[in-house]
Motif scaffolding. Structure first.
Motif, PDB file in Angstrom:
ATOM      1  N   GLY A 121      26.620  -0.171  10.643  1.00  0.00           N
ATOM      2  CA  GLY A 121      26.939  -0.891   9.306  1.00  0.00           C
ATOM      3  C   GLY A 121      25.981  -0.496   8.505  1.00  0.00           C
ATOM      4  N   PRO A 122      25.128  -0.906   7.152  1.00  0.00           N
ATOM      5  CA  PRO A 122      24.639   0.172   6.282  1.00  0.00           C
ATOM      6  C   PRO A 122      22.700  -0.247   7.302  1.00  0.00           C
ATOM      7  N   ASP A 123      22.628   1.051   7.150  1.00  0.00           N
ATOM      8  CA  ASP A 123      20.565   1.213   7.712  1.00  0.00           C
ATOM      9  C   ASP A 123      19.779   0.483   6.772  1.00  0.00           C
ATOM     10  N   LEU A 124      19.183  -0.585   6.913  1.00  0.00           N
ATOM     11  CA  LEU A 124      18.208  -1.794   6.708  1.00  0.00           C
ATOM     12  C   LEU A 124      16.925  -0.670   5.737  1.00  0.00           C
ATOM     13  N   ASN A 125      16.848  -0.163   6.126  1.00  0.00           N
ATOM     14  CA  ASN A 125      15.696   1.550   6.535  1.00  0.00           C
ATOM     15  C   ASN A 125      15.692   2.265   4.591  1.00  0.00           C
ATOM     16  N   ASP A 126      17.276   1.993   5.296  1.00  0.00           N
ATOM     17  CA  ASP A 126      17.766   3.019   3.534  1.00  0.00           C
ATOM     18  C   ASP A 126      17.060   2.163   2.270  1.00  0.00           C
ATOM     19  N   ILE A 127      17.628   0.542   2.373  1.00  0.00           N
ATOM     20  CA  ILE A 127      17.180  -0.600   2.046  1.00  0.00           C
ATOM     21  C   ILE A 127      15.609  -0.552   1.250  1.00  0.00           C
ATOM     22  N   ALA A 128      15.205  -0.776   2.435  1.00  0.00           N
ATOM     23  CA  ALA A 128      13.615  -0.405   1.978  1.00  0.00           C
ATOM     24  C   ALA A 128      13.210   0.912   1.133  1.00  0.00           C
ATOM     25  N   LEU A 129      13.903   1.731   1.821  1.00  0.00           N
ATOM     26  CA  LEU A 129      13.165   3.440   1.168  1.00  0.00           C
ATOM     27  C   LEU A 129      13.680   3.355  -0.144  1.00  0.00           C
ATOM     28  N   GLY A 130      13.197   3.192  -1.106  1.00  0.00           N
ATOM     29  CA  GLY A 130      12.735   3.352  -2.164  1.00  0.00           C
ATOM     30  C   GLY A 130      12.472   1.817  -3.147  1.00  0.00           C
ATOM     31  N   SER A 131      12.768   0.984  -2.835  1.00  0.00           N
ATOM     32  CA  SER A 131      12.451   0.057  -2.548  1.00  0.00           C
ATOM     33  C   SER A 131      11.409  -0.242  -3.905  1.00  0.00           C
ATOM     34  N   GLU A 132      10.723   0.164  -3.756  1.00  0.00           N
ATOM     35  CA  GLU A 132       9.308  -0.384  -5.403  1.00  0.00           C
ATOM     36  C   GLU A 132       8.892  -1.452  -5.201  1.00  0.00           C
ATOM     37  N   GLY A 133       8.098  -2.333  -4.015  1.00  0.00           N
ATOM     38  CA  GLY A 133       8.180  -3.744  -3.589  1.00  0.00           C
ATOM     39  C   GLY A 133       8.304  -4.598  -4.199  1.00  0.00           C
ATOM     40  N   VAL A 134       9.532  -4.216  -4.705  1.00  0.00           N
ATOM     41  CA  VAL A 134      10.617  -5.440  -5.997  1.00  0.00           C
ATOM     42  C   VAL A 134      11.028  -6.693  -4.535  1.00  0.00           C
ATOM     43  N   PHE A 135      11.761  -6.229  -3.326  1.00  0.00           N
ATOM     44  CA  PHE A 135      12.343  -6.431  -2.467  1.00  0.00           C
ATOM     45  C   PHE A 135      11.535  -7.313  -1.144  1.00  0.00           C
ATOM     46  N   GLY A 136       9.516  -6.266  -1.481  1.00  0.00           N
ATOM     47  CA  GLY A 136       8.919  -7.195  -0.591  1.00  0.00           C
ATOM     48  C   GLY A 136       7.352  -5.543  -0.243  1.00  0.00           C
ATOM     49  N   ALA A 137       7.028  -6.398   0.149  1.00  0.00           N
ATOM     50  CA  ALA A 137       6.011  -5.536   1.324  1.00  0.00           C
ATOM     51  C   ALA A 137       5.797  -4.588   2.214  1.00  0.00           C
ATOM     52  N   ILE A 138       5.997  -3.398   2.484  1.00  0.00           N
ATOM     53  CA  ILE A 138       5.949  -2.540   3.955  1.00  0.00           C
ATOM     54  C   ILE A 138       4.718  -2.789   4.426  1.00  0.00           C
ATOM     55  N   THR A 139       4.795  -3.179   5.643  1.00  0.00           N
ATOM     56  CA  THR A 139       3.487  -3.556   6.629  1.00  0.00           C
ATOM     57  C   THR A 139       3.375  -2.642   7.565  1.00  0.00           C
ATOM     58  N   GLU A 140       4.408  -2.076   7.859  1.00  0.00           N
ATOM     59  CA  GLU A 140       4.290  -1.291   8.951  1.00  0.00           C
ATOM     60  C   GLU A 140       5.321   0.276   8.727  1.00  0.00           C
ATOM     61  N   ALA A 141       4.641   1.305   9.646  1.00  0.00           N
ATOM     62  CA  ALA A 141       6.102   2.868   9.629  1.00  0.00           C
ATOM     63  C   ALA A 141       6.051   2.989  11.167  1.00  0.00           C
ATOM     64  N   THR A 142       7.434   3.015  11.562  1.00  0.00           N
ATOM     65  CA  THR A 142       7.819   4.506  12.362  1.00  0.00           C
ATOM     66  C   THR A 142       8.077   5.272  12.250  1.00  0.00           C
ATOM     67  N   PHE A 143       7.675   6.438  12.535  1.00  0.00           N
ATOM     68  CA  PHE A 143       7.726   7.967  11.448  1.00  0.00           C
ATOM     69  C   PHE A 143       7.813  10.002  12.746  1.00  0.00           C
ATOM     70  N   ARG A 144       9.050   9.780  12.401  1.00  0.00           N
ATOM     71  CA  ARG A 144       8.630  10.987  13.517  1.00  0.00           C
ATOM     72  C   ARG A 144       7.596  12.448  13.281  1.00  0.00           C
ATOM     73  N   VAL A 145       6.539  12.947  14.003  1.00  0.00           N
ATOM     74  CA  VAL A 145       5.968  13.371  14.086  1.00  0.00           C
ATOM     75  C   VAL A 145       6.166  15.115  14.941  1.00  0.00           C
ATOM     76  N   ARG A 146       5.223  15.912  14.647  1.00  0.00           N
ATOM     77  CA  ARG A 146       6.141  17.248  14.703  1.00  0.00           C
ATOM     78  C   ARG A 146       4.333  17.994  15.743  1.00  0.00           C
TER      79      ARG A 146
END
Lengths: 553, 553
Positions: free
Chosen positions: A253-278
Motif C-alpha cells: 500500500g501507500p508508504d506512510l513515510n510519504d505522508i509524513a514527508l512534506g506534512s509540515e507539522g500539520v499531522f504531527g511532530a516528527i521525533t526520530e528518523a532513520t536514514f541512509r548514510v554514505r
C-alpha cells in the motif's frame, strides 16, 4: 542550541560579524544598481521596545504542560524567537515590532513519549501546537499563531538532539529529529559516514525539519532529497505514534513515510528518523565552468541527467546572477592587468553579457570522482564551455551557507531581498525562467518607492532530475517604507502566478507554510486537498497541529 | 487483448503449448523430489460444467452502465475470467468450479471520463467496482466479489490501451493505464525508447496495474520501481479525478502520486500515467556466476549496492534453487564426459552443495556496460565467485516470463506451487531467509497428504537497494486433496508469520489484496490503517471501490 545565541529577528548567530559593516563602497554600488540616489537607514526595533501580549495559558495549563514536557519557557526572548520563521516578511514584521504571532509558551520535550503526551493534552485542551525545529522556514511554516484556538505553544524539538544508533551493515543511522545539521554531521563523521544533506540553512535547521518540509540539500543530486534518504520515522500525533519500519521499498500500500514527508507539522511532530548514510567522501572536487548562455548551460545539466552522471551538484547561474556576483566581487577593487587579460580572453572566446557560471561538484572516491568529472568535461566542452578552475568551486563551497547573513545589513538600509524557487520539466524551464524573471522585474518597478528605482532579479538551476530541474530566484529591491508587507505580497503574488501559469511547481524545496497556501488548491486539485484534510482529520481530529499551514481551510 | 485468448483458470494464452506434456521422466522425478510414490490426476472443471449465479444487476442498471461504459458484457466467459486473479488458491477455486466471486458484469470503458461517470453511478447505486487490468494479481487484489454490496462490476481497463504521447526533451511518455506490457514496449521501442518494467507477468499485466500495486520489474535496479518511474497520473474516483502534474520532485506537501501508488483500486481506478523512459539499450549483457554459498553471493549484491554500481539486475538463487534447476534441467539427459569434467572443476574449486548461481544483467551503452560489468567482476572474484558465462544469462533472459506456465500442468497432477516474497534490511536478510524456509518446509510436512511427503522450498534475491534486498520464495508441495484451500492457508500463514517475526515486509512487489490483509495492521500500525481508511473515505465515501482489499475492516 541555546536560543539566546541565535538572532530572534535575523539570520544566524547573534555574535556573527557583519562583513558589510563599513563597506560604504558596496552600499553605494548597490544603491546605484537599484536606481536609488542612496540607501536609507531602517534599523530594527530592539526587543526591549516591543510589548508582548501576556501568555494566554492558565497557570494550571502551564503546570500541566511543564510537567509533561519537563521544560516550558515563556520569557519574552523565547516567545519572540518562536513567533515567526526566517522569511523576508517574517523579518519585516519582527523588525517592525510585530510579535502578534508569538506562542504563549515554548515546550522543550526530550523524548517521543513526552511529545505524544503533550499533543494529547493540547488536543484535549484546545491549545494549538506549532512544531519548531531550527525555525528557519522561509514560507511561514513555523509562525506561532494560535489560529482558531485560545492559546498556542511552540513545540521546540531541539532538546531531542541525539544520534541514536548507526547500522554499518545496513548503511543507515537513526537520530532524534531535533538534532541540528552540524551536530548530526559531526556525530556521523566520527564514524566515517555522512548524510550529505546540506541546505543553505544547514547550520540552523534540523533533521526533522528537513523531512517535514520534504527538503533538498545543495548536494541533493549526490546524496538525495529527504524522500530519497529517509528510511523510517516516528511522528507523534494527537492520536498516537506513526512509526514506520526500516523496510526496503515494498508494495504494501501507500508508504506512510510519504505522508509524513512534506506534512509540515500539520499531522504531527516528527521525533526520530532513520536514514541512509554514505562514507565521508575522500575527495571533494568543485570547479567552475563558463557557458556562453543559459540555454547551453541548461543543456549540459540535462545531458548529465539523461546520462545518469554521478555528480554531487551542478549549479548554473543565469546571466544576471553571473554578472551580479562578478560586479559585487569587484566593488572597490582596482582593475589590474590580470583583469584586462581576462576580459580579452573572454571576448576572444565569444563570452558576452549572456555568459553563465556553472559550479560542478563531485564527491566520493578519487577514481570515481575523476571519471565522472571527465564525463562532465566532455559534455561541457561539447557545448563550448570554458573551464574556470577550482578556485571558483572552492569559493562557492566556503560561502555555501553565508548567503542569508547578507540579508540583515540590507534590511537595515531600506533594501528588501527575498528568494523563491520552483521546478518544471525540461521543456518548460526556459519559458518559466523568462516569465518569472519578467513578473518579478515588473512587480518591483510597479511597487518601487520612487521613479527610476528598479530591482535586481537573478536565478540559478541548482537541483536536477531526469525530467526537469529547479529554478531558484533571488530578488533585491528598494522598499516601499510605508507599505512594506503589501509591496512584498504584490511581488510574491506576481511571481507565483507566473510560476503556476508556466508549468512550475509552487515550491521545489522551501515548502508551503502560510505563504504558498493561496496556490495549494491549484497545485493539488480540490480533491487532492480533500485527501490532505482527511489525513489531517484522522491524525489530528481537533486540528490543533500547526493551524493555518499547508492545507487551505 | 481479447479475453477469450487468455485462460480464465490458468496462466497465459489459451493456445500455449505445454512443454511438459508427455515428459513422464520429469513428472517421475518431481514425484520423487516430493516424497510421493507417484503424482495424481487432478484435472480442472471445464467452464461448461460450472453453474454461474445469474447477474444481480437490474436491466435498468445494465442499460445505464452499458450507456456510460459503451461496452458492458455479462456472458459466462467474461464473468468467469474476472472472478479471481492468478494466485495459486485462485486457480484452486476456479479449477474446482467455484465462481462465487464472479462479478455481475464487466465494463470496458475507453476513456477516463467514462470511468469517472461509471464510478459516480456505481457509488450512487451501491454497486461494487473492481478495477481489473491484466488480472494477474497473485494476492487476491482483483477478486470480483461484491463485498457488502448487492452487485459488483469488474472495470476492465484494457479498452484504454493507447500510448498518448512521447516527450523526448523531458524523457517521458504518457499512456492510458490499460495498455499491456508488450503493447506498451512495442509502441515505445518504435521511438527508440523503453520503460524497462518487466515483471514476470509482463505479457499479461498493465501499466495501471503496475502502479496500483507499487510493482517492480525484474530489471528494477536499472529502470526503477513503479514509484521511481512514475511522474504523473490520473486516477478516477467516485468523488472525481485525482490528476497530478509532471513536476519534478518538490516540497509541496505529500505527493498524491505516492497515495495512488499501492492503492490497489480501493481509492479509484488509474486511467493514465506519465512515466520516465530511457533509450532502448544498445547492449544487453547477462552472465552467470557461481558463489560458494548464499552469504558470499549476498555480500556481492550488498557491495554492488553500496558502491552505487549501475547494474540492471542481480539475481542470486539460494543453494536449493540452484540445485533444483540444475537437477530439473538434467532430467532424462545422459551424463557425458563434459558433465564429469564440470563436476571435477567444481569440486576442485571448492563448490559443494552450498553453491549458488547469480545472474548479473547490464544494459545500456557498450562502454558503460563493460565498465559496470568489470566493476562487478572485481567484486565477485574478490568473494571467490567463478564466472559461468553468457549462456546461463541468455537462458535466463529467454525464460524470464515462462515460470508461471509450469504451474498449470503441476495443478493437473496434484501438485501445489506458490510463490511469496518479502524484503528486509541487510542485517536481517539471512535470518529471514532461514526462518521463512523453515516455516515453509515445516508447514508443508505438517500438511502433507501422506507420511514421507515433503516440499521443495527455494528462494532468490532479485531486487536490492542500498539498505536491503528482497527474498522471493517458490514452494512446491503435494496437495491435500480433501483440504486444498486449508492446506494453502496453513502454509501461507506459517510463512507470513515468520516474515513478520523476522523483520521482513509482508510484500516486496506482489501487493496486499485479500491475502495479506490479516497482517496489514501489524505492518502499518493501527493508526496507519486509520490514515488509509481516511483517504479511502475522502475519495470513495460509499466504499464501493474494490471492497475487501488492502485495508482491513
Amino acid at each position: 542550541m541555546d536560543r539566546k545565541q541565535i538572532r530572534w529577528n535575523g539570520w544566524g548567530r547573534a555574535d556573527h560579524h557583519d562583513e558589510m559593516a563599513g563597506r560604504e563602497d558596496v552600499w553605494a554600488w548597490l544603491a546605484h544598481e537599484l536606481g536609488m540616489p542612496s540607501l536609507l537607514v531602517t534599523p530594527a526595533h530592539p526587543l526591549e521596545d516591543i510589548t508582548l501580549a501576556p501568555s494566554r495559558l492558565s497557570d494550571e495549563q502551564k503546570q500541566a504542560l511543564s510537567g509533561i514536557a519537563g521544560d516550558l519557557r515563556d520569557d519574552v526572548y523565547e516567545r519572540a524567537f518562536h513567533a515567526l520563521g526566517d522569511s523576508y516578511h517574517d523579518l519585516l514584521r519582527l523588525r517592525g515590532g510585530d510579535l502578534s504571532t508569538a506562542p504563549d509558551a515554548v515546550a522543550y520535550p526530550r523524548s517521543g513519549e513526552a511529545v505524544l503526551k503533550l499533543l494529547a493534552y493540547a488536543s484535549e485542551n484546545g491549545i494549538a501546537v506549532v512544531p519548531f525545529g531550527g525555525g528557519s522556514s522561509v514560507v511561514g511554516a513555523v509562525s506561532g499563531g494560535s489560529g482558531p484556538f485560545k492559546a498556542a505553544i511552540a513545540l521546540d524539538t531541539s532538546g531531542m538532539d541525539q544520534l541514536v544508533s548507526v547500522d554499518r551493515e545496513a548503511g543507515t543511522a537513526t537520530a532524534q529529529a531535533g538534532i541540528y545539521g552540524p551536530a548530526l554531521e559531526t556525530a556521523l563523521n566520527a564514524d566515517g559516514i555522512t548524510l550529505g544533506h546540506f541546505p543553505q540553512s544547514f547550520e540552523f535547521s534540523t533533521l526533522g525539519g528537513w523531512i517535514a518540509h520534504r527538503g533538498s540539500g545543495q548536494s541533493s543530486h549526490g546524496y538525495g532529497r529527504a524522500e530519497d534518504w529517509l528510511i523510517a520515522l516516528k511522528m507523534a500525533t494527537p492520536q498516537g505514534m506513526i512509526a514506520t519500519e526500516d523496510f526496503p521499498p515494498n508494495s504494501v500500500g501507500p508508504d506512510l513515510n510519504d505522508i509524513a514527508l512534506g506534512s509540515e507539522g500539520v499531522f504531527g511532530a516528527i521525533t526520530e528518523a532513520t536514514f541512509r548514510v554514505r562514507p565521508v567522501p575522500v575527495v571533494k572536487d568543485y570547479r567552475g565552468w563558463l557557458f556562453h548562455d543559459f540555454e547551453r548551460g541548461t543543456q549540459a545539466i540535462r545531458r548529465a541527467a539523461a546520462d545518469d552522471l554521478p555528480v554531487t551538484m551542478l549549479r548554473l547561474s543565469d546571466p544576471e546572477e553571473t554578472r551580479f556576483y562578478r560586479a559585487f566581487g569587484s566593488v572597490g577593487k582596482k582593475r589590474g592587468l590580470k583583469d584586462l587579460v581576462q576580459d580579452i580572453v573572454l571576448r576572444r572566446r565569444g563570452f558576452g553579457p549572456g555568459m553563465c557560471v556553472l559550479i560542478a561538484g563531485f564527491e566520493g572516491e578519487k577514481e570515481k570522482v575523476e571519471a565522472s568529472r571527465k564525463r562532465f568535461e566532455t559534455i561541457a566542452r561539447g557545448l563550448g564551455a570554458m573551464s574556470i578552475g577550482r578556485g571558483q568551486g572552492e569559493r562557492w563551497q566556503q560561502g555555501r551557507f553565508h548567503g542569508p547573513y547578507s540579508r540583515d545589513p540590507m534590511m537595515d538600509r531600506g533594501v528588501g531581498v527575498d528568494t523563491l524557487e520552483t521546478a518544471a520539466s525540461w521543456p518548460k524551464l526556459a519559458g518559466l525562467h523568462r516569465a518569472v524573471t519578467t513578473a518579478l522585474e515588473t512587480a518591483i518597478v510597479e511597487t518601487a518607492p520612487r521613479p527610476g528605482a528598479l530591482g535586481i532579479v537573478m536565478a540559478h538551476i541548482s537541483h536536477f532530475y531526469p525530467h526537469g530541474a529547479s529554478l531558484y530566484f533571488t530578488y533585491i529591491f528598494p522598499r516601499q517604507l510605508d507599505n512594506e508587507i503589501g509591496q512584498w505580497q504584490t511581488i510574491k503574488r506576481a511571481a507565483t502566478d507566473a510560476i503556476v501559469a508556466n508549468g512550475g511547481t509552487i515550491s521545489h524545496h522551501h515548502g508551503v507554510g502560510e505563504d504558498h497556501l493561496p496556490w495549494m488548491a491549484q497545485e493539488k486539485g480540490a480533491l487532492g486537498i480533500e485527501v490532505l484534510r482527511a489525513i489531517k482529520k484522522s491524525l489530528d481530529p481537533k486540528g490543533v497541529m500547526n493551524p493555518g499551514k499547508l492545507i487551505p481551510d
